[in-house]
Design a protein around this motif. Structure first.
Motif, mmCIF file in Angstrom:
data_model
loop_
_atom_site.group_PDB
_atom_site.id
_atom_site.type_symbol
_atom_site.label_atom_id
_atom_site.label_comp_id
_atom_site.label_asym_id
_atom_site.label_seq_id
_atom_site.Cartn_x
_atom_site.Cartn_y
_atom_site.Cartn_z
ATOM 1 N N ALA A 102 8.440 -5.143 -3.842
ATOM 2 C CA ALA A 102 9.357 -4.473 -3.143
ATOM 3 C C ALA A 102 10.210 -5.632 -2.535
ATOM 4 O O ALA A 102 10.077 -6.724 -2.212
ATOM 5 C CB ALA A 102 8.831 -3.850 -1.634
ATOM 6 N N ALA A 103 11.566 -5.246 -2.976
ATOM 7 C CA ALA A 103 13.090 -6.364 -2.736
ATOM 8 C C ALA A 103 13.083 -6.416 -0.947
ATOM 9 O O ALA A 103 12.506 -5.831 -0.253
ATOM 10 C CB ALA A 103 14.038 -5.464 -3.188
ATOM 11 N N CYS A 123 7.040 1.811 -0.846
ATOM 12 C CA CYS A 123 6.219 1.647 -1.872
ATOM 13 C C CYS A 123 6.785 1.554 -3.409
ATOM 14 O O CYS A 123 7.489 2.336 -3.769
ATOM 15 C CB CYS A 123 5.009 2.506 -1.700
ATOM 16 S SG CYS A 123 3.763 2.674 -3.163
ATOM 17 N N THR A 124 6.341 0.510 -4.223
ATOM 18 C CA THR A 124 7.080 0.421 -5.209
ATOM 19 C C THR A 124 6.525 1.240 -6.407
ATOM 20 O O THR A 124 6.891 1.604 -7.566
ATOM 21 C CB THR A 124 6.790 -1.117 -5.952
ATOM 22 O OG1 THR A 124 5.665 -1.361 -5.887
ATOM 23 C CG2 THR A 124 7.662 -1.905 -5.100
ATOM 24 N N ASN A 125 5.236 1.933 -5.951
ATOM 25 C CA ASN A 125 4.600 3.015 -6.901
ATOM 26 C C ASN A 125 5.128 4.339 -6.525
ATOM 27 O O ASN A 125 5.526 5.053 -7.599
ATOM 28 C CB ASN A 125 3.161 2.925 -6.669
ATOM 29 C CG ASN A 125 2.545 3.955 -7.711
ATOM 30 O OD1 ASN A 125 2.604 3.662 -8.896
ATOM 31 N ND2 ASN A 125 1.462 4.746 -7.219
ATOM 32 N N CYS A 126 5.083 4.869 -5.362
ATOM 33 C CA CYS A 126 5.566 6.285 -5.086
ATOM 34 C C CYS A 126 6.677 6.449 -4.242
ATOM 35 O O CYS A 126 7.367 7.588 -3.894
ATOM 36 C CB CYS A 126 4.217 6.928 -4.401
ATOM 37 S SG CYS A 126 3.816 6.470 -2.791
ATOM 38 N N GLY A 127 7.244 5.325 -3.561
ATOM 39 C CA GLY A 127 8.714 5.418 -2.770
ATOM 40 C C GLY A 127 8.505 5.683 -1.448
ATOM 41 O O GLY A 127 9.503 5.677 -0.579
ATOM 42 N N SER A 128 7.195 6.020 -1.099
ATOM 43 C CA SER A 128 6.988 6.435 0.374
ATOM 44 C C SER A 128 7.140 5.026 1.293
ATOM 45 O O SER A 128 6.816 3.931 0.679
ATOM 46 C CB SER A 128 5.259 6.803 0.657
ATOM 47 O OG SER A 128 4.930 6.861 2.031
ATOM 48 N N LYS A 152 -2.353 4.919 -1.734
ATOM 49 C CA LYS A 152 -3.172 3.737 -1.609
ATOM 50 C C LYS A 152 -3.063 2.620 -2.659
ATOM 51 O O LYS A 152 -4.058 1.579 -2.560
ATOM 52 C CB LYS A 152 -4.607 4.302 -1.987
ATOM 53 C CG LYS A 152 -4.953 5.653 -1.161
ATOM 54 C CD LYS A 152 -4.891 5.272 0.240
ATOM 55 C CE LYS A 152 -5.487 6.591 0.926
ATOM 56 N NZ LYS A 152 -5.181 6.726 2.510
ATOM 57 N N GLU A 153 -2.085 2.307 -3.413
ATOM 58 C CA GLU A 153 -1.636 1.296 -4.046
ATOM 59 C C GLU A 153 -1.139 0.007 -3.328
ATOM 60 O O GLU A 153 -0.315 0.049 -2.506
ATOM 61 C CB GLU A 153 -0.709 1.623 -5.151
ATOM 62 C CG GLU A 153 -1.317 2.672 -6.205
ATOM 63 C CD GLU A 153 -2.382 2.056 -6.961
ATOM 64 O OE1 GLU A 153 -2.086 0.619 -7.282
ATOM 65 O OE2 GLU A 153 -3.207 2.677 -7.508
#
Length: 162
Positions: A102-103, A123-128, A152-153
């Protein structure tokens, strides 16, 4: 940074941060000045923080990259003005996110996320933004570890530095 040719810029951009290999030194914002006289290049480099071990590696990598094209190189570390995460380019911020880091947020939001557990880091995986701080300390000193409560990542967050 003075006007430099695309050829010289391409050589510099071929040098990556050894700790974050998707960021070249231009996008990381550590190159302060480049001066080319004939086949000699002087590069002024600002460390991300005063004890960063990557700066020696970056200096060596710059020297090797230019030597491959017949240039001699002098790399100078300069401490002022100090580097900030504001110097990371937009392209660099996108590269961080795509890589799974994450920036950095702005200074106030960074403190709220790291100290007050506010849900501001995406979250860099799902954007949440339903994320939680796991540790103030990530894989390197400049990162913190977060986890997404939705997917959960776990992921790193690049701390804001001013």
């Amino acid at each position: 940074m003075k006007d430099i040719s695309d050829f010289i810029l391409n050589i510099i951009e071929s040098v990556m941060d050894p700790e974050i290999p998707v960021l070249n030194v231009i996008d990381l914002g550590v190159i302060r000045d480049v001066d080319v006289v004939d086949k000699h290049v002087t590069i002024k480099l600002t460390p991300t923080y005063s004890g960063c071990p990557a700066m020696d590696v970056i200096g060596d990598d710059l020297e090797r990259a230019f030597a491959a094209h017949g240039y001699t190189t002098q790399v100078e570390l300069i401490m002022s003005p100090p580097w900030t995460t504001d110097w990371i380019t937009d392209r660099g911020r996108r590269a961080l996110e795509e890589y799974g880091i994450a920036a950095p947020l702005n200074e106030t939001a960074d403190k709220d996320a790291l100290l007050n557990n506010k849900k501001l880091v995406k979250c860099t995986n799902c954007g949440s933004k339903n994320t939680n701080l796991v540790s103030q300390f990530g894989s390197t000193a400049c990162k913190a570890m977060f986890q997404c409560d939705d997917c959960k990542e776990p992921f790193d967050y690049f701390k804001c530095l001013k």
